[in-house]
Design a protein around this motif. Structure first.
Motif, PDB file in Angstrom:
ATOM      1  N   LEU A   1       0.760  -1.198   0.168  1.00 30.08           N
ATOM      2  CA  LEU A   1       0.033   0.100  -0.012  1.00 30.08           C
ATOM      3  C   LEU A   1       0.932   1.272   0.001  1.00 30.08           C
ATOM      4  O   LEU A   1       1.633   1.313   1.007  1.00 30.08           O
ATOM      5  CB  LEU A   1      -0.990  -0.054   1.280  1.00 30.08           C
ATOM      6  N   VAL A   2       0.680   2.158  -1.200  1.00 31.61           N
ATOM      7  CA  VAL A   2       1.667   3.146  -1.198  1.00 31.61           C
ATOM      8  C   VAL A   2       0.805   4.328  -0.413  1.00 31.61           C
ATOM      9  O   VAL A   2      -0.357   4.429  -0.002  1.00 31.61           O
ATOM     10  CB  VAL A   2       1.832   3.488  -2.776  1.00 31.61           C
ATOM     11  N   SER A   3       1.801   5.417  -0.185  1.00 32.35           N
ATOM     12  CA  SER A   3       1.239   6.638   0.545  1.00 32.35           C
ATOM     13  C   SER A   3       0.351   6.409   1.699  1.00 32.35           C
ATOM     14  O   SER A   3      -0.652   7.087   1.877  1.00 32.35           O
ATOM     15  CB  SER A   3       0.349   7.144  -0.725  1.00 32.35           C
ATOM     16  N   LYS A   4       0.694   5.374   2.598  1.00 32.56           N
ATOM     17  CA  LYS A   4       0.076   4.962   3.739  1.00 32.56           C
ATOM     18  C   LYS A   4      -0.708   6.267   4.661  1.00 32.56           C
ATOM     19  O   LYS A   4      -1.471   6.298   4.946  1.00 32.56           O
ATOM     20  CB  LYS A   4       0.828   3.922   4.765  1.00 32.56           C
ATOM     21  N   PRO A   5       0.325   7.183   4.850  1.00 30.71           N
ATOM     22  CA  PRO A   5      -0.245   8.158   5.715  1.00 30.71           C
ATOM     23  C   PRO A   5      -1.520   8.815   5.331  1.00 30.71           C
ATOM     24  O   PRO A   5      -2.013   9.706   6.137  1.00 30.71           O
ATOM     25  CB  PRO A   5       1.171   9.402   5.809  1.00 30.71           C
ATOM     26  N   TYR A   6      -1.551   8.905   4.033  1.00 30.57           N
ATOM     27  CA  TYR A   6      -3.034   9.410   3.504  1.00 30.57           C
ATOM     28  C   TYR A   6      -4.113   8.756   3.885  1.00 30.57           C
ATOM     29  O   TYR A   6      -5.196   9.306   4.171  1.00 30.57           O
ATOM     30  CB  TYR A   6      -2.845   9.913   1.915  1.00 30.57           C
ATOM     31  N   VAL A   7      -3.668   7.626   4.151  1.00 27.35           N
ATOM     32  CA  VAL A   7      -5.102   6.763   4.817  1.00 27.35           C
ATOM     33  C   VAL A   7      -5.324   6.920   6.135  1.00 27.35           C
ATOM     34  O   VAL A   7      -6.550   7.150   6.638  1.00 27.35           O
ATOM     35  CB  VAL A   7      -4.696   5.193   4.178  1.00 27.35           C
ATOM     36  N   SER A   8      -4.123   7.138   6.728  1.00 28.17           N
ATOM     37  CA  SER A   8      -4.272   7.560   8.099  1.00 28.17           C
ATOM     38  C   SER A   8      -5.091   8.800   8.203  1.00 28.17           C
ATOM     39  O   SER A   8      -5.693   9.063   9.166  1.00 28.17           O
ATOM     40  CB  SER A   8      -2.829   7.707   9.033  1.00 28.17           C
ATOM     41  N   ALA A   9      -4.718  10.001   7.411  1.00 33.31           N
ATOM     42  CA  ALA A   9      -5.169  11.196   7.456  1.00 33.31           C
ATOM     43  C   ALA A   9      -6.920  10.871   7.134  1.00 33.31           C
ATOM     44  O   ALA A   9      -7.794  11.575   7.804  1.00 33.31           O
ATOM     45  CB  ALA A   9      -4.828  12.049   6.394  1.00 33.31           C
ATOM     46  N   THR A  10      -7.186   9.989   6.310  1.00 30.26           N
ATOM     47  CA  THR A  10      -8.887   9.630   5.830  1.00 30.26           C
ATOM     48  C   THR A  10      -9.090   8.964   7.270  1.00 30.26           C
ATOM     49  O   THR A  10     -10.396   9.494   7.609  1.00 30.26           O
ATOM     50  CB  THR A  10      -8.754   8.762   4.645  1.00 30.26           C
ATOM     51  N   LEU A  11      -8.719   8.345   7.955  1.00 35.25           N
ATOM     52  CA  LEU A  11      -9.172   7.592   9.095  1.00 35.25           C
ATOM     53  C   LEU A  11      -9.255   8.472  10.189  1.00 35.25           C
ATOM     54  O   LEU A  11     -10.294   8.628  10.933  1.00 35.25           O
ATOM     55  CB  LEU A  11      -8.390   6.286   9.651  1.00 35.25           C
ATOM     56  N   ALA A  12      -8.412   9.376  10.270  1.00 37.11           N
ATOM     57  CA  ALA A  12      -8.446  10.524  11.534  1.00 37.11           C
ATOM     58  C   ALA A  12      -9.478  11.516  11.020  1.00 37.11           C
ATOM     59  O   ALA A  12     -10.369  11.764  12.040  1.00 37.11           O
ATOM     60  CB  ALA A  12      -7.060  11.248  11.269  1.00 37.11           C
ATOM     61  N   THR A  13      -9.853  11.939   9.760  1.00 40.59           N
ATOM     62  CA  THR A  13     -10.824  12.699   9.622  1.00 40.59           C
ATOM     63  C   THR A  13     -12.284  12.307   9.708  1.00 40.59           C
ATOM     64  O   THR A  13     -13.148  12.657  10.475  1.00 40.59           O
ATOM     65  CB  THR A  13     -10.741  13.222   8.098  1.00 40.59           C
ATOM     66  N   MET A  14     -12.317  10.678   9.512  1.00 37.78           N
ATOM     67  CA  MET A  14     -13.644   9.998   9.427  1.00 37.78           C
ATOM     68  C   MET A  14     -13.971   9.972  10.957  1.00 37.78           C
ATOM     69  O   MET A  14     -15.036  10.238  11.571  1.00 37.78           O
ATOM     70  CB  MET A  14     -13.357   8.704   8.964  1.00 37.78           C
ATOM     71  N   LYS A  15     -12.840   9.848  11.967  1.00 37.05           N
ATOM     72  CA  LYS A  15     -13.012   9.782  13.276  1.00 37.05           C
ATOM     73  C   LYS A  15     -13.683  11.001  13.976  1.00 37.05           C
ATOM     74  O   LYS A  15     -14.517  11.119  14.875  1.00 37.05           O
ATOM     75  CB  LYS A  15     -11.646   9.294  14.051  1.00 37.05           C
ATOM     76  N   HIS A  16     -13.079  12.258  13.348  1.00 35.79           N
ATOM     77  CA  HIS A  16     -13.465  13.495  13.813  1.00 35.79           C
ATOM     78  C   HIS A  16     -14.911  13.684  13.622  1.00 35.79           C
ATOM     79  O   HIS A  16     -15.655  14.148  14.468  1.00 35.79           O
ATOM     80  CB  HIS A  16     -12.684  14.576  13.092  1.00 35.79           C
ATOM     81  N   PHE A  17     -15.475  12.857  12.459  1.00 35.58           N
ATOM     82  CA  PHE A  17     -16.980  12.837  12.043  1.00 35.58           C
ATOM     83  C   PHE A  17     -17.545  11.967  12.694  1.00 35.58           C
ATOM     84  O   PHE A  17     -18.714  11.461  12.221  1.00 35.58           O
ATOM     85  CB  PHE A  17     -17.092  13.094  10.683  1.00 35.58           C
ATOM     86  N   GLY A  18     -17.075  11.203  13.764  1.00 36.42           N
ATOM     87  CA  GLY A  18     -17.851  10.184  14.496  1.00 36.42           C
ATOM     88  C   GLY A  18     -17.771   8.746  14.059  1.00 36.42           C
ATOM     89  O   GLY A  18     -18.306   7.900  14.560  1.00 36.42           O
ATOM     90  N   VAL A  19     -16.789   8.501  13.299  1.00 34.25           N
ATOM     91  CA  VAL A  19     -16.723   7.237  12.478  1.00 34.25           C
ATOM     92  C   VAL A  19     -15.443   6.423  12.810  1.00 34.25           C
ATOM     93  O   VAL A  19     -14.387   7.142  12.212  1.00 34.25           O
ATOM     94  CB  VAL A  19     -17.337   7.117  11.173  1.00 34.25           C
ATOM     95  N   THR A  20     -15.198   5.378  13.284  1.00 30.48           N
ATOM     96  CA  THR A  20     -14.064   4.783  13.582  1.00 30.48           C
ATOM     97  C   THR A  20     -14.012   3.300  12.815  1.00 30.48           C
ATOM     98  O   THR A  20     -15.160   2.529  12.705  1.00 30.48           O
ATOM     99  CB  THR A  20     -13.874   4.516  15.105  1.00 30.48           C
TER     100      THR A  20
END
Ligand code: S3P
Ligand code: PEP
Length: 433
Positions: A192-211
């Protein structure tokens, strides 16, 4: 094509880093999937993110903005858009919107972009959506945009997706996947390339209430049905942009301070700080204040850098290599060949014009600095990151010309003015005779 003339420059002073393009995309898209009103502050409003804003509005989100504050009233399903979705020059936009188009209630959604975007690979997400019950095709039948996505919802189930081309496919499926009819198990095939961008997605989803539950190696995700909660989101600074500014300080900076840096939310390109340290650049970091101060080193140290996680640092590390006393080898960036342009090939061809010795290989470059740099006339091929990097490198030459200034509208419209405010000698290039 607008060209600029760049003369030898010394830059100094303080500049506030622009807001993150990646987080602006995510906040607008996720807020568009959250009922009731979200407020996004300090959003980057540049060509790429305005494409996401317009695309979400086309799908039915109610979006208005005043300055950099964006108010979004989202929904869980969408009506067929009145017109095609135009993602302009933005890979992030079209990948996220392709997944969200599966949530259109009925009909078909067509997604397109500019000439560059219509060459970029989309097949992995088309295949993944097919496995999840969504008919999605390239109208040219070759896996590139324009795309057509059949509405009717995302069935769910298991999908296996190629992670070696772009992390944006994974981000798109994560963002939209919570509204599938049933749970999605998403497995990544290969690296999986560019992994930190998936982390950014997961972090933003979490901010909007979804883990989202996922394996620690980020190669498997359980995307359960859930609902985003409208909220406030303050967009952090953009480390991909900050990296360019810091490189300017490392190459031609008397003393350059970059402010407004937010180390809290995951951004892979914050690694630029460690790279500058490794290359021997005088640097001071104050994470609590969000400030980094750099100044130029007479010479930098060379080294080997694997940028698989941080492909947007390729142009930055490439120009830092022009001042390194030993060669710089960059690996892990085959996926940088399918961004706005083939960045590996274009960096190789253009930096050679400065007199650098470049060895190009499939997934990277070996760069040996010239002494001194030759004046050059460079092309950025309408790639914003190449234009900005080549402009900064040209500040080390007596005078050079860089073509393609209009490309910065994509991510950093104020780039040229900010560089001039810091002392860079930039002027319109005389018309080519
Ligand atoms: O998800 C994102 O915001 C981005 C992901 C990266 O692309 P890839 O995942 O295709 O490498 C990066 O190059 C791009 O500038 C922004
Ligand atoms: C490649 C980039 O973005 P995107 O993939 O969204 O076009 C970039 O900003 O360098």
């Amino acid at each position: 094509m607008v060209s600029i003339l760049v003369r030898k420059s010394k830059i100094a002073g303080s500049v506030r880093c622009p807001s993150s393009k990646s987080y602006s995309h995510r906040a607008i898209a996720i807020a568009s999937l959250a009922e009731r009103q979200s407020t996004i502050t300090n959003a980057l409003l540049a060509r790429d993110t305005l494409a996401t804003l317009a695309s979400c509005r086309a799908l039915g989100a109610e979006i208005k903005h005043e300055g950099t504050t964006v108010q979004v009233k989202g929904r869980h399903t969408f009506e067929p858009p009145e017109n095609v979705i135009n993602a302009e020059n933005s890979g992030t936009t079209i990948r996220i919107m392709t997944a969200m188009s599966g949530l259109v209630r009925t009909g078909y959604t067509v997604l397109t972009g500019d000439e560059s975007l219509r060459k970029r690979p989309m097949q992995p997400i088309l295949d993944a959506l097919a496995q999840l019950g969504v008919e999605a095709h390239s109208t040219k039948g070759n896996g590139t945009p324009p795309l057509i996505v059949k509405g009717g919802g995302i069935r769910g189930g298991t999908t296996v997706i190629d992670g070696s081309i772009s992390s944006q496919f994974i981000s798109g499926l994560l963002i939209a996947g919570i509204y599938a009819d049933s749970e999605i198990v998403m497995r990544i095939k290969g690296n999986l390339v560019s992994k930190p961008y998936v982390s950014a997605t997961l972090a933003t989803m979490k901010h909007f209430g979804v883990t989202v539950d996922h394996r620690s190696d980020m190669l498997e995700y359980q995307i359960k049905n859930a609902r985003y909660c409208a909220t406030k989101f303050d967009v952090p600074s953009d480390f991909s942009t900050a990296a360019l500014i810091l490189a300017a300080g490392a190459l031609v900076g008397e003393k350059l301070e970059v402010k407004g840096l937010n180390f809290a939310l995951p951004q892979g390109d914050s690694q630029i700080v460690d790279i500058l340290k490794q290359m021997g650049c005088p640097i001071k970091i104050d994470k609590s204040k969000g400030e980094v101060v750099v100044q130029k080193a007479e010479e930098l140290e060379g080294g080997d850098f694997n940028l698989n996680d941080t492909p947007d640092l390729l142009p930055v590390v490439s120009i830092l290599a022009l001042k390194a006393k030993t060669p710089v080898t960059i690996t892990g960036v085959a996926h940088a060949r399918v961004k706005e342009t083939d960045r590996v090939a274009n960096i190789a061809s253009e930096l050679t014009k400065f007199g650098a010795r470049i060895k190009e290989f499939q997934d990277g470059l070996k760069i040996t600095a010239p002494k001194p740099l030759k004046n050059a006339s460079l092309k950025a091929y309408n790639d914003h990151r190449l234009f900005m990097a080549f402009t900064i490198a040209s500040m080390m030459t007596e005078k050079s010309v860089v073509a393609g200034a209009e490309s910065v509208d994509v991510s950093y419209p104020a780039f040229i003015q900010d560089m001039k405010d810091l002392g860079a000698k930039i002027s319109p290039a005389p018309d080519r005779e």
